[in-house]
Write a protein that holds these residues in place. Structure first.
Motif, PDB file in Angstrom:
ATOM      1  N   ALA A   1       0.674  -1.368  -0.202  1.00 40.62           N
ATOM      2  CA  ALA A   1      -0.134   0.037   0.011  1.00 40.62           C
ATOM      3  C   ALA A   1       0.962   1.012  -0.074  1.00 40.62           C
ATOM      4  CB  ALA A   1      -0.915   0.092   1.290  1.00 40.62           C
ATOM      5  N   ARG A   2       1.808   1.297   0.842  1.00 42.79           N
ATOM      6  CA  ARG A   2       2.873   2.446   0.809  1.00 42.79           C
ATOM      7  C   ARG A   2       3.474   2.770  -0.209  1.00 42.79           C
ATOM      8  NH1 ARG A   2       5.974   0.763   5.303  1.00 42.79           N
ATOM      9  NH2 ARG A   2       3.856   0.814   6.428  1.00 42.79           N
ATOM     10  N   GLU A   3       4.070   1.619  -1.008  1.00 38.34           N
ATOM     11  CA  GLU A   3       5.125   1.769  -2.105  1.00 38.34           C
ATOM     12  C   GLU A   3       4.211   1.937  -3.353  1.00 38.34           C
ATOM     13  OE1 GLU A   3       7.512  -1.573  -1.658  1.00 38.34           O
ATOM     14  OE2 GLU A   3       7.943  -0.980   0.343  1.00 38.34           O
ATOM     15  N   VAL A   4       3.102   1.175  -3.384  1.00 42.55           N
ATOM     16  CA  VAL A   4       2.405   1.080  -4.874  1.00 42.55           C
ATOM     17  C   VAL A   4       1.140   2.137  -4.929  1.00 42.55           C
ATOM     18  CG1 VAL A   4       1.509  -0.328  -6.842  1.00 42.55           C
ATOM     19  CG2 VAL A   4       3.502  -1.049  -5.078  1.00 42.55           C
ATOM     20  N   ALA A   5       0.384   2.020  -3.845  1.00 42.23           N
ATOM     21  CA  ALA A   5      -0.900   2.725  -4.094  1.00 42.23           C
ATOM     22  C   ALA A   5      -0.647   4.133  -3.956  1.00 42.23           C
ATOM     23  CB  ALA A   5      -1.814   2.467  -2.801  1.00 42.23           C
ATOM     24  N   ASP A   6      -1.742   4.925  -4.933  1.00 42.53           N
ATOM     25  CA  ASP A   6      -1.608   6.350  -5.105  1.00 42.53           C
ATOM     26  C   ASP A   6      -2.486   6.945  -3.648  1.00 42.53           C
ATOM     27  OD1 ASP A   6      -0.351   6.955  -7.565  1.00 42.53           O
ATOM     28  OD2 ASP A   6      -2.037   5.598  -8.301  1.00 42.53           O
ATOM     29  N   ARG A   7      -3.367   6.061  -3.299  1.00 41.98           N
ATOM     30  CA  ARG A   7      -4.196   6.396  -2.329  1.00 41.98           C
ATOM     31  C   ARG A   7      -4.764   5.395  -1.255  1.00 41.98           C
ATOM     32  NH1 ARG A   7     -10.328   8.847  -3.295  1.00 41.98           N
ATOM     33  NH2 ARG A   7      -9.594   8.333  -5.307  1.00 41.98           N
ATOM     34  N   VAL A   8      -4.710   5.367  -0.155  1.00 45.02           N
ATOM     35  CA  VAL A   8      -4.984   4.607   0.807  1.00 45.02           C
ATOM     36  C   VAL A   8      -6.407   5.016   1.389  1.00 45.02           C
ATOM     37  CG1 VAL A   8      -4.765   3.401   3.132  1.00 45.02           C
ATOM     38  CG2 VAL A   8      -2.932   3.658   1.702  1.00 45.02           C
ATOM     39  N   ILE A   9      -7.360   4.132   1.255  1.00 46.14           N
ATOM     40  CA  ILE A   9      -8.856   4.271   1.996  1.00 46.14           C
ATOM     41  C   ILE A   9      -9.244   3.332   3.115  1.00 46.14           C
ATOM     42  CG2 ILE A   9     -11.236   4.218   1.322  1.00 46.14           C
ATOM     43  CD1 ILE A   9     -10.761   5.115  -1.305  1.00 46.14           C
ATOM     44  N   PHE A  10      -9.295   3.932   4.314  1.00 48.43           N
ATOM     45  CA  PHE A  10      -9.635   2.930   5.531  1.00 48.43           C
ATOM     46  C   PHE A  10     -11.277   3.020   5.513  1.00 48.43           C
ATOM     47  CE2 PHE A  10     -10.364   3.316  10.185  1.00 48.43           C
ATOM     48  CZ  PHE A  10     -10.010   1.664  10.336  1.00 48.43           C
ATOM     49  N   MET A  11     -11.620   1.692   5.713  1.00 49.71           N
ATOM     50  CA  MET A  11     -12.985   1.679   5.959  1.00 49.71           C
ATOM     51  C   MET A  11     -13.273   1.079   7.297  1.00 49.71           C
ATOM     52  SD  MET A  11     -14.717   0.163   2.470  1.00 49.71           S
ATOM     53  CE  MET A  11     -16.335  -0.118   2.986  1.00 49.71           C
ATOM     54  N   HIS A  12     -14.399   1.685   7.736  1.00 53.00           N
ATOM     55  CA  HIS A  12     -14.755   1.235   9.229  1.00 53.00           C
ATOM     56  C   HIS A  12     -16.289   1.114   9.147  1.00 53.00           C
ATOM     57  CE1 HIS A  12     -14.440   0.663  13.651  1.00 53.00           C
ATOM     58  NE2 HIS A  12     -15.591   1.255  13.540  1.00 53.00           N
ATOM     59  N   ASN A  13     -16.844  -0.074   9.539  1.00 52.01           N
ATOM     60  CA  ASN A  13     -18.511  -0.302   9.647  1.00 52.01           C
ATOM     61  C   ASN A  13     -19.004   0.414   8.550  1.00 52.01           C
ATOM     62  OD1 ASN A  13     -19.686  -1.270  11.946  1.00 52.01           O
ATOM     63  ND2 ASN A  13     -19.097   0.258  13.236  1.00 52.01           N
ATOM     64  N   GLY A  14     -18.393   0.179   7.369  1.00 56.91           N
ATOM     65  CA  GLY A  14     -19.525   0.617   5.985  1.00 56.91           C
ATOM     66  C   GLY A  14     -19.444   2.089   5.891  1.00 56.91           C
ATOM     67  N   VAL A  15     -18.414   2.762   6.232  1.00 60.39           N
ATOM     68  CA  VAL A  15     -18.198   4.114   5.797  1.00 60.39           C
ATOM     69  C   VAL A  15     -16.649   4.453   5.578  1.00 60.39           C
ATOM     70  CG1 VAL A  15     -20.227   5.208   7.008  1.00 60.39           C
ATOM     71  CG2 VAL A  15     -18.118   5.291   8.073  1.00 60.39           C
ATOM     72  N   ILE A  16     -16.173   5.272   4.575  1.00 60.84           N
ATOM     73  CA  ILE A  16     -14.983   5.772   4.485  1.00 60.84           C
ATOM     74  C   ILE A  16     -14.405   6.512   5.814  1.00 60.84           C
ATOM     75  CG2 ILE A  16     -13.099   6.849   3.314  1.00 60.84           C
ATOM     76  CD1 ILE A  16     -14.852   6.120   0.767  1.00 60.84           C
ATOM     77  N   GLU A  17     -13.760   5.861   6.728  1.00 54.92           N
ATOM     78  CA  GLU A  17     -13.185   6.637   7.799  1.00 54.92           C
ATOM     79  C   GLU A  17     -12.009   7.614   7.615  1.00 54.92           C
ATOM     80  OE1 GLU A  17     -14.402   6.127  10.876  1.00 54.92           O
ATOM     81  OE2 GLU A  17     -12.651   6.958  12.170  1.00 54.92           O
ATOM     82  N   GLU A  18     -11.174   7.175   6.523  1.00 57.90           N
ATOM     83  CA  GLU A  18     -10.129   8.000   6.431  1.00 57.90           C
ATOM     84  C   GLU A  18      -9.482   7.946   5.140  1.00 57.90           C
ATOM     85  OE1 GLU A  18      -7.391   8.719  10.014  1.00 57.90           O
ATOM     86  OE2 GLU A  18      -5.952   9.709   8.604  1.00 57.90           O
ATOM     87  N   GLN A  19      -9.082   8.716   4.621  1.00 57.60           N
ATOM     88  CA  GLN A  19      -8.392   8.493   3.071  1.00 57.60           C
ATOM     89  C   GLN A  19      -7.228   9.580   2.895  1.00 57.60           C
ATOM     90  OE1 GLN A  19     -10.439   8.757  -0.349  1.00 57.60           O
ATOM     91  NE2 GLN A  19     -12.287   9.597   0.593  1.00 57.60           N
ATOM     92  N   GLY A  20      -6.175   9.192   1.908  1.00 57.23           N
ATOM     93  CA  GLY A  20      -5.347  10.139   1.514  1.00 57.23           C
ATOM     94  C   GLY A  20      -3.801   9.298   1.021  1.00 57.23           C
ATOM     95  N   ASP A  21      -3.038  10.078   0.959  1.00 59.06           N
ATOM     96  CA  ASP A  21      -1.728   9.591   0.412  1.00 59.06           C
ATOM     97  C   ASP A  21      -1.207   8.647   1.485  1.00 59.06           C
ATOM     98  OD1 ASP A  21       0.946   9.348   0.095  1.00 59.06           O
ATOM     99  OD2 ASP A  21       1.169  11.115  -0.781  1.00 59.06           O
ATOM    100  N   PRO A  22      -0.872   7.227   1.078  1.00 62.12           N
ATOM    101  CA  PRO A  22      -0.427   6.306   2.023  1.00 62.12           C
ATOM    102  C   PRO A  22       0.578   6.957   2.819  1.00 62.12           C
ATOM    103  CG  PRO A  22      -0.259   5.855  -0.547  1.00 62.12           C
ATOM    104  CD  PRO A  22      -0.875   6.911  -0.416  1.00 62.12           C
ATOM    105  N   LYS A  23       1.480   7.612   2.448  1.00 63.52           N
ATOM    106  CA  LYS A  23       2.764   8.023   3.208  1.00 63.52           C
ATOM    107  C   LYS A  23       2.339   8.909   4.402  1.00 63.52           C
ATOM    108  CE  LYS A  23       5.810   7.533  -0.720  1.00 63.52           C
ATOM    109  NZ  LYS A  23       4.786   7.121  -1.669  1.00 63.52           N
ATOM    110  N   VAL A  24       1.288   9.509   4.141  1.00 66.35           N
ATOM    111  CA  VAL A  24       0.840  10.570   5.255  1.00 66.35           C
ATOM    112  C   VAL A  24      -0.288   9.458   6.154  1.00 66.35           C
ATOM    113  CG1 VAL A  24      -0.566  12.504   5.788  1.00 66.35           C
ATOM    114  CG2 VAL A  24       0.750  12.578   4.000  1.00 66.35           C
ATOM    115  N   VAL A  25      -1.386   8.943   5.298  1.00 69.24           N
ATOM    116  CA  VAL A  25      -2.199   8.216   6.416  1.00 69.24           C
ATOM    117  C   VAL A  25      -1.794   7.024   6.982  1.00 69.24           C
ATOM    118  CG1 VAL A  25      -4.042   6.943   5.766  1.00 69.24           C
ATOM    119  CG2 VAL A  25      -4.124   8.833   4.524  1.00 69.24           C
ATOM    120  N   LEU A  26      -0.613   6.471   6.344  1.00 71.54           N
ATOM    121  CA  LEU A  26      -0.288   5.141   7.175  1.00 71.54           C
ATOM    122  C   LEU A  26       0.713   5.546   8.262  1.00 71.54           C
ATOM    123  CD1 LEU A  26       0.245   2.649   4.393  1.00 71.54           C
ATOM    124  CD2 LEU A  26      -1.731   2.877   5.978  1.00 71.54           C
ATOM    125  N   THR A  27       1.458   6.899   8.232  1.00 73.38           N
ATOM    126  CA  THR A  27       2.521   7.104   9.370  1.00 73.38           C
ATOM    127  C   THR A  27       1.773   8.103  10.278  1.00 73.38           C
ATOM    128  OG1 THR A  27       3.256   8.826   7.658  1.00 73.38           O
ATOM    129  CG2 THR A  27       4.341   6.695   8.053  1.00 73.38           C
TER     130      THR A  27
END
Ligand code: ADP
Ligand code: MG
Length: 253
Positions: free
Chosen positions: A212-238
């Motif tokens: 996800a960090r190296e290849v994805a342009d965007r990470v989307i975190f789902m929680h309970n049927g909604v998008i809880e957070e999304q953005g650049d993997p380098k930002v969102v994952l750190t």
């Protein structure tokens, strides 16, 4: 929306999801998803088991009907029109956790099946294209082998080639490496990485955070049927903003 410089904001939308709801009986699994994905974008979909990731993916190629909302793919509205559904199925390839190859067919036959029967291609043309795809995923030497003789990683690479044989515009992956022994994960991710570099639009449900960090342009975190957070993997994952995402990342590390 955060995007890296590889994918300009002006890139054309290819998937538009508006206020998508999906229920199974009384269970509401998707609770209003709004999401636009651009041509060539690679999106990693993460989240706890049961958060609705597979259901979202399955709505995108109409393996599930939606309860409310709208999905538009490549300017085709995914409605009740069978013609549209068939059209979408051709444009959207899907790779599952379990490879689902046809057990009674060789590797080559597996790949030629849909081009011949769905796209009505001539056998020679289908074979030529299938061989090129097998070469691409490093499986040419196994073309005459039956799936049961292959490792999980090899089967998954064939499954990817089979999906690509329909010449899709979008590829969906639902935990493509989750069923694999750890030493076989890399060879499958490598094929996916190559596809991403070639500009394929991809939505990948994965627990492989390094991918996800190296290849994805965007990470989307789902929680309970909604998008809880999304953005650049380098930002969102750190530096996750959401406490839920923080907790999720602690759990899978
Ligand atoms: P994830 O892929 O994030 O683990 P899923 O989309 O598979 O989540 O499932 C979300 C929820 O929907 C789960 O509670 C699951 O049990 C339920 N669900 C999924 N498919 C069906 C179905 N066909 N019928 C009933 N419930 C389902
Ligand atoms: Mg799932």
């Amino acid at each position: 929306m955060l995007m890296n410089d590889k994918k300009p904001e002006s890139a054309e939308p290819i998937i538009r999801i508006e206020n998508l709801h999906k229920s199974f009986g009384h269970l509401e699994v998707l609770k209003g998803i709004d999401l636009t994905i651009h041509k060539g974008e690679v999106v990693a979909l993460i989240g706890a088991s049961g958060s609705g990731k597979s259901t979202l993916l399955r709505c995108l190629n109409r393996l599930e009907t939606v309860t409310a909302g709208r999905i538009v793919i490549d300017n085709i509205v995914l409605d009740d029109s069978l013609k549209n559904v068939h059209h979408i199925r051709r444009e959207v390839g899907m790779v599952f956790q379990h490879f689902n190859l046809f057990p009674h067919m060789t590797v080559l036959q597996n790949i030629m099946e849909a081009p011949i029967h769905v796209l009505k291609k001539k056998k020679e043309e289908a074979a030529r294209e299938a061989l090129a795809l097998l070469k691409k995923v490093g499986m040419l030497d196994k073309k005459d082998v039956y799936p049961r003789k292959l490792s999980g990683g090899q089967q998954q690479r064939v499954a990817i080639a089979r999906a690509l044989a329909m010449n899709p515009k979008i590829m969906l992956f639902d935990e493509p490496t989750s069923a694999l022994d750890p030493e076989l994960v890399g060879e499958v991710l490598q094929v996916m990485r190559q596809l991403a570099n070639e500009g394929m639009t991809m939505v990948v449900v994965t627990h492989e955070m390094s991918f996800a960090r190296e290849v994805a342009d965007r990470v989307i975190f789902m929680h309970n049927g909604v998008i809880e957070e999304q953005g650049d993997p380098k930002v969102v994952l750190t530096e996750p903003k959401s406490e839920r995402l923080r907790a999720f990342l602690r759990l899978i590390k």
